[in-house]
Structure formats: C-alpha cells, structure tokens
Design a protein around this motif. Structure first.
Motif, PDB file in Angstrom:
ATOM      1  N   PRO A 189       0.794  -1.229   0.000  1.00  0.00           N
ATOM      2  CA  PRO A 189       0.000   0.000   0.000  1.00  0.00           C
ATOM      3  C   PRO A 189       0.830   1.284   0.000  1.00  0.00           C
ATOM      4  O   PRO A 189       0.337   2.334   0.427  1.00  0.00           O
ATOM      5  CB  PRO A 189      -0.790  -0.129   1.304  1.00  0.00           C
ATOM      6  N   TYR A 190       2.067   1.221  -0.451  1.00  0.00           N
ATOM      7  CA  TYR A 190       2.962   2.364  -0.349  1.00  0.00           C
ATOM      8  C   TYR A 190       3.110   3.101  -1.678  1.00  0.00           C
ATOM      9  O   TYR A 190       2.886   2.539  -2.746  1.00  0.00           O
ATOM     10  CB  TYR A 190       4.348   1.914   0.124  1.00  0.00           C
ATOM     11  N   ARG A 191       3.513   4.356  -1.598  1.00  0.00           N
ATOM     12  CA  ARG A 191       3.900   5.141  -2.782  1.00  0.00           C
ATOM     13  C   ARG A 191       5.424   5.195  -2.789  1.00  0.00           C
ATOM     14  O   ARG A 191       6.041   5.797  -1.913  1.00  0.00           O
ATOM     15  CB  ARG A 191       3.314   6.551  -2.719  1.00  0.00           C
ATOM     16  N   TYR A 192       6.038   4.577  -3.778  1.00  0.00           N
ATOM     17  CA  TYR A 192       7.491   4.456  -3.810  1.00  0.00           C
ATOM     18  C   TYR A 192       8.149   5.706  -4.403  1.00  0.00           C
ATOM     19  O   TYR A 192       7.694   6.244  -5.414  1.00  0.00           O
ATOM     20  CB  TYR A 192       7.893   3.200  -4.575  1.00  0.00           C
ATOM     21  N   ILE A 193       9.219   6.141  -3.757  1.00  0.00           N
ATOM     22  CA  ILE A 193       9.866   7.407  -4.085  1.00  0.00           C
ATOM     23  C   ILE A 193      11.235   7.213  -4.735  1.00  0.00           C
ATOM     24  O   ILE A 193      11.508   7.715  -5.824  1.00  0.00           O
ATOM     25  CB  ILE A 193      10.037   8.285  -2.827  1.00  0.00           C
ATOM     26  N   LYS A 194      12.120   6.479  -4.078  1.00  0.00           N
ATOM     27  CA  LYS A 194      13.483   6.295  -4.586  1.00  0.00           C
ATOM     28  C   LYS A 194      14.090   5.032  -3.991  1.00  0.00           C
ATOM     29  O   LYS A 194      13.616   4.520  -2.978  1.00  0.00           O
ATOM     30  CB  LYS A 194      14.363   7.505  -4.252  1.00  0.00           C
ATOM     31  N   ARG A 195      15.159   4.540  -4.635  1.00  0.00           N
ATOM     32  CA  ARG A 195      15.855   3.377  -4.084  1.00  0.00           C
ATOM     33  C   ARG A 195      17.303   3.383  -4.553  1.00  0.00           C
ATOM     34  O   ARG A 195      17.682   4.106  -5.484  1.00  0.00           O
ATOM     35  CB  ARG A 195      15.169   2.073  -4.471  1.00  0.00           C
ATOM     36  N   GLN A 196      18.107   2.550  -3.915  1.00  0.00           N
ATOM     37  CA  GLN A 196      19.494   2.409  -4.322  1.00  0.00           C
ATOM     38  C   GLN A 196      19.580   1.933  -5.767  1.00  0.00           C
ATOM     39  O   GLN A 196      18.749   1.157  -6.226  1.00  0.00           O
ATOM     40  CB  GLN A 196      20.203   1.376  -3.438  1.00  0.00           C
TER      41      GLN A 196
END
Length: 204
Positions: free
Chosen positions: A173-180
């Motif tokens: 249920p998340y809104r993803y922003i950034k990742r490695q």
C-alpha cells in the motif's frame, strides 16, 4: 499450490494484463519504473559516513536473482526472523535524533534498521548486494518509510517490517519514491510510481 506457485500465478496475471482494468493496480508491471538519478536520503549518507565498509564506491554489474522454491522460502524466513528479532523503537528514543540510520542497536530500531539488517543477513546468506536495494516510500499515513526491494526474475519483491508477508511491490500500500541503484550502493534512482493507491499525493 505452494507459496512460490501462487506468486508466479499472480505475476503472470499482471504481466498478461488480466488486471489491466483494475484502478488499484493501473497495470504497474512486475518491476518498478526507475526513471531518474536522484539524491541519496540524508540518513543513508550519514550511514555511509559511519559505515564506510558497507558503502563501497565501486560500480558493479546488476544481478537479478532467479527465484526458485528454496530462495523464496529463504527470503520469507529471513524477513520473518529479522522482524521478530528487532524490536521497534524510534530514532529519537534510540539515538536522540529525529533521523539516524544504523544497524539495530541492542536489538532495537525503526524501519531503516530493519532494512539494513535484512540486507546484511541476506548478503551473508549469499544473495548479491545489487539485488538487495534499500527503498524509500510513503506509507498509508503519508509518512516516510523504508523497505528492502529484492530484484528477482519474477519481479521486485518487498521485505517490510510493517507487513509480515513478502509481497510483489505493486501489492503493497505504499507510494514508492526512490531506491538504491542496482549498480552502486551509493547511487540512488527515482521511482515513477503511477499506481492509484490509498496513499495521497506526495512530493519527492
């Protein structure tokens, strides 16, 4: 049908467009859309200053893990083990700071400590670092949250301390922003997450 079989069934439905009419999924695909270079979170920069050995500067070839039954079961087991072993405590209570990234201290930590520990344990178990990516999102309360994305041939899987199950990224249920970045532990990429979810509009 075993757990991996169920996962394959779901990812096949997504890949073939069976869910295309569902506004909750909005045909997200099995893999996150990484669309831009972006800045690392302040907490990760601080973590790398404190743990330089964990943040090598070299670039490496990205690896996507072949997810067989043994690997899948290991992923579930390690996620559950770390979730049980680490007890939740805020950075303010643990470190006297609003934001501080570290490995669990005396068995305590917040979401970043869970993520860093899962990444460390999986690497010790032989999983490639390029497939174990710290990921920043907004949760259902629009608060910052960190999870571990595992890159597999069946899509991006999420290891989380708030949800016990290991799920495909589009089922969380998340809104993803950034990742490695999968090619460097110190580089980060922005995520284009266009799904319709319960999370309100957020800024990066």
């Amino acid at each position: 049908m075993n757990l991996l079989g169920k996962l394959l069934f779901i990812t096949t439905l997504v890949a073939t467009g069976v869910f295309a009419g569902s506004p909750a999924l909005a045909d997200p695909g099995r893999f996150m859309d990484m669309n831009m270079v972006t800045k690392a979170p302040i907490g990760h920069k601080q973590f790398c200053r404190d743990n330089a050995w964990a943040c090598p500067k070299e670039r490496y070839q990205p690896v996507v893990v072949k997810l067989n039954e043994a690997r899948w079961n290991q992923l579930i087991a390690i996620n559950a083990k770390v979730n049980r072993r680490v007890k939740p405590m805020t950075d303010d209570d643990l470190f006297g700071k609003i934001e501080h990234w570290s490995y669990p201290v005396n068995g305590y930590g917040d979401c970043e400590e869970y993520v860093l520990e899962k990444q460390r344990v999986l690497m010790e178990a032989g999983w490639p670092k390029s497939a174990l990516l710290i990921t920043v999102a907004k949760d259902v309360d629009n608060a910052g949250h960190a999870v571990l994305t595992v890159r597999t041939d069946h899509g991006d899987m999420i290891l989380d301390n708030q949800i016990e199950a290991v799920l495909p990224w589009y089922s969380t249920p998340y809104r993803y922003i950034k990742r490695q970045s999968p090619s460097s532990s110190v580089r980060w990429t922005g995520i284009s997450d266009t799904r319709v979810t319960t999370v309100s509009s957020v800024s990066q």
